[in-house]
Design an enzyme around this catalytic site. Structure first.
Site, PDB file in Angstrom:
ATOM      1  N   HIS A 127       0.512 -28.336  57.412  1.00 34.45           N
ATOM      2  CA  HIS A 127       0.327 -29.231  56.264  1.00 34.45           C
ATOM      3  C   HIS A 127      -0.499 -28.545  55.178  1.00 34.45           C
ATOM      4  O   HIS A 127      -0.108 -28.537  54.004  1.00 34.45           O
ATOM      5  CB  HIS A 127      -0.357 -30.530  56.702  1.00 34.45           C
ATOM      6  CG  HIS A 127      -0.759 -31.402  55.553  1.00 34.45           C
ATOM      7  ND1 HIS A 127       0.159 -32.045  54.752  1.00 34.45           N
ATOM      8  CD2 HIS A 127      -1.980 -31.704  55.034  1.00 34.45           C
ATOM      9  CE1 HIS A 127      -0.477 -32.716  53.803  1.00 34.45           C
ATOM     10  NE2 HIS A 127      -1.776 -32.529  53.955  1.00 34.45           N
ATOM     11  N   GLU A 194      -0.897 -39.443  60.451  1.00 30.97           N
ATOM     12  CA  GLU A 194      -2.063 -38.842  61.108  1.00 30.97           C
ATOM     13  C   GLU A 194      -2.319 -39.523  62.450  1.00 30.97           C
ATOM     14  O   GLU A 194      -1.818 -40.608  62.729  1.00 30.97           O
ATOM     15  CB  GLU A 194      -3.326 -39.017  60.240  1.00 30.97           C
ATOM     16  CG  GLU A 194      -3.161 -38.498  58.815  1.00 30.97           C
ATOM     17  CD  GLU A 194      -4.480 -38.411  58.045  1.00 30.97           C
ATOM     18  OE1 GLU A 194      -5.559 -38.435  58.685  1.00 30.97           O
ATOM     19  OE2 GLU A 194      -4.412 -38.316  56.807  1.00 30.97           O
TER      20      GLU A 194
HETATM   21 CA    CA Z   1      -5.484 -37.811  54.982  1.00 25.92          CA
END
Ligand code: CA
Length: 406
Positions: A127, A194
């Site tokens: 990421h 997440e």
């Molecule tokens: Ca974040």
């Protein structure tokens, strides 16, 4: 004779999992629940019906949510979980369990704990590299500090919201080609898929070691969608980091999976490129990576499967880092892992990456062209991990729908 696990367990919600929630039956008061199959067990009611739970755990279990258990510390939550596992796997106690439980489709779920401080990390190398390539194409994808410490920032605890709570598109200052920003609804509303870490037990003086973090302070995990307005974020973040582009809403799933339930999912993190400072050095230690696979769907179409196992930084390292300067840890502290993205295109955890900065629209299975989120779209995160003996640990879901800007 049979056990409650024999009678009630389903794949993902067997006796290996036993996630906690704050729930209420229709019209009832909030209470602490634990999930077995498609049933939510009222923990206090079960403790009244089946003996063997110590006083501290019984007291914590009679609270409406996890706050008391998080404050009581790991000895108490370990005792409660051991007792629950024993009760649901003991012959002849299935009637007591069934009588203390409710079908999950008939209950309401609530915020499972009060968020104390919330820190959002940035722990996925794929990421961070993708974001670097998109925003700083002429520089190295990772900034020089990235492999020496887990980069993070303090977020807004008060806008961590329960799954199922919809929210309006945020407004703010958006960058414009003229250099003068315009005010209005975000045009680049995004998700961040997440894992969220729920912490318990106080450490007033900080300096929590990796081992103590894992053994005494990591209570559980949830799915976490850290919604992000990329245009507002892009304009505001220099030089102090994200603020209003992130703080309007961050959704968590409502069944908190115990850290202990992820024992079989622990894997070694990626090889360390640099020797780490002593307080972060996990060389030769227990592996604290997690083999959790996330799923992201838009309006029911699953588009990506981010693998948590690829995360460079682990949850104990996040705890050790937060506390190394002496900052204390409080029950209810909450960490976001940072967006999880794997090496493959269908493992990216944000639309920023899936559409490569909005330049490459992609199609949903029904033909809908997407870059960033439109009003009315619903995003749902799911997650699973391997449990012991071939079982599956289901992390539930984290969902919300984008409402038009007010
Ligand atoms: Ca974040």
């Amino acid at each position: 004779m049979s056990t409650a696990a024999d009678r009630l367990a389903t794949e993902g919600y067997g006796p290996e999992n036993l996630p906690y929630a704050s729930f209420s039956p229709t019209g009832g008061e909030h209470r602490l629940g634990v999930r077995l199959g498609d049933r939510a067990i009222d923990v206090a009611a079960l403790a009244a019906a089946v003996e063997g739970l110590d006083d501290a755990a019984r007291s914590a279990a009679s609270a409406p949510d996890l706050d008391a258990l998080l404050a009581a510390g790991h000895g108490t939550w370990t005792a409660l979980r051991s007792w629950l596992v024993e009760v649901v796997t003991t012959d002849g106690l299935d009637e007591a369990v069934a009588a203390s439980s409710y079908p999950v489709e008939g209950i309401s779920l609530h915020m499972p704990f009060t968020v104390a401080d919330y820190v959002d990390y940035y722990a996925s190398e794929h990421h961070a590299s993708n974001v670097g390539k998109i925003f700083r194409p002429d520089q190295a994808p990772l900034l020089p500090n990235w492999k020496h410490l887990p980069v993070g920032y303090h977020g807004r605890a008060g806008t961590v919201i329960p799954s199922g709570q919809d929210f309006p598109r945020p407004k703010g200052l958006r960058p414009e080609p003229s250099g003068i920003p315009s005010f209005g609804p975000s045009r680049r509303l995004d998700i961040e898929a997440e894992l969220g870490f729920v912490l318990g037990g106080a450490a007033a003086a900080g300096e929590v070691s990796l081992e103590r973090a894992a053994a005494e302070h990591l209570f559980g995990v949830v799915l976490f969608n850290d919604w992000s307005a990329r245009d507002i974020q892009a304009y505001e973040y220099v030089p102090l980091g994200p603020y209003l582009g992130k703080s309007f809403a961050s959704s968590i799933s409502l069944w908190v999976v115990p850290w202990e339930a992820l024992e079989a999912a622990r894997v070694a993190p990626p090889a360390r490129e640099h020797a780490l400072a002593r307080y972060l050095d996990d060389e030769g230690r227990d592996p604290w990576g997690l083999d959790v696979t996330l799923g992201v769907s838009v309006d029911g179409h699953t588009i990506t499967h981010p693998p948590v196992s690829t995360m460079y930084w682990t949850a104990p390292q996040m705890v050790a880092h937060m506390s190394v300067n002496g900052a204390g840890l409080r029950p209810g502290d909450f960490f976001g892992s940072g967006t999880v993205s794997g090496p493959e295109a269908d493992q990216r955890g944000s639309f920023l990456e899936l559409s490569w900065g909005g330049q490459e629209a992609f199609a949903l299975p029904d033909g809908t062209e997407m870059t960033f989120l439109q009003d009315g779209q619903t995003v749902t995160l799911t997650g699973t991990a391997p449990g012991p003996g071939g079982s599956v640990i289901d992390l539930g879901e984290c969902t919300a729908t984008i409402l038009p800007a007010t």
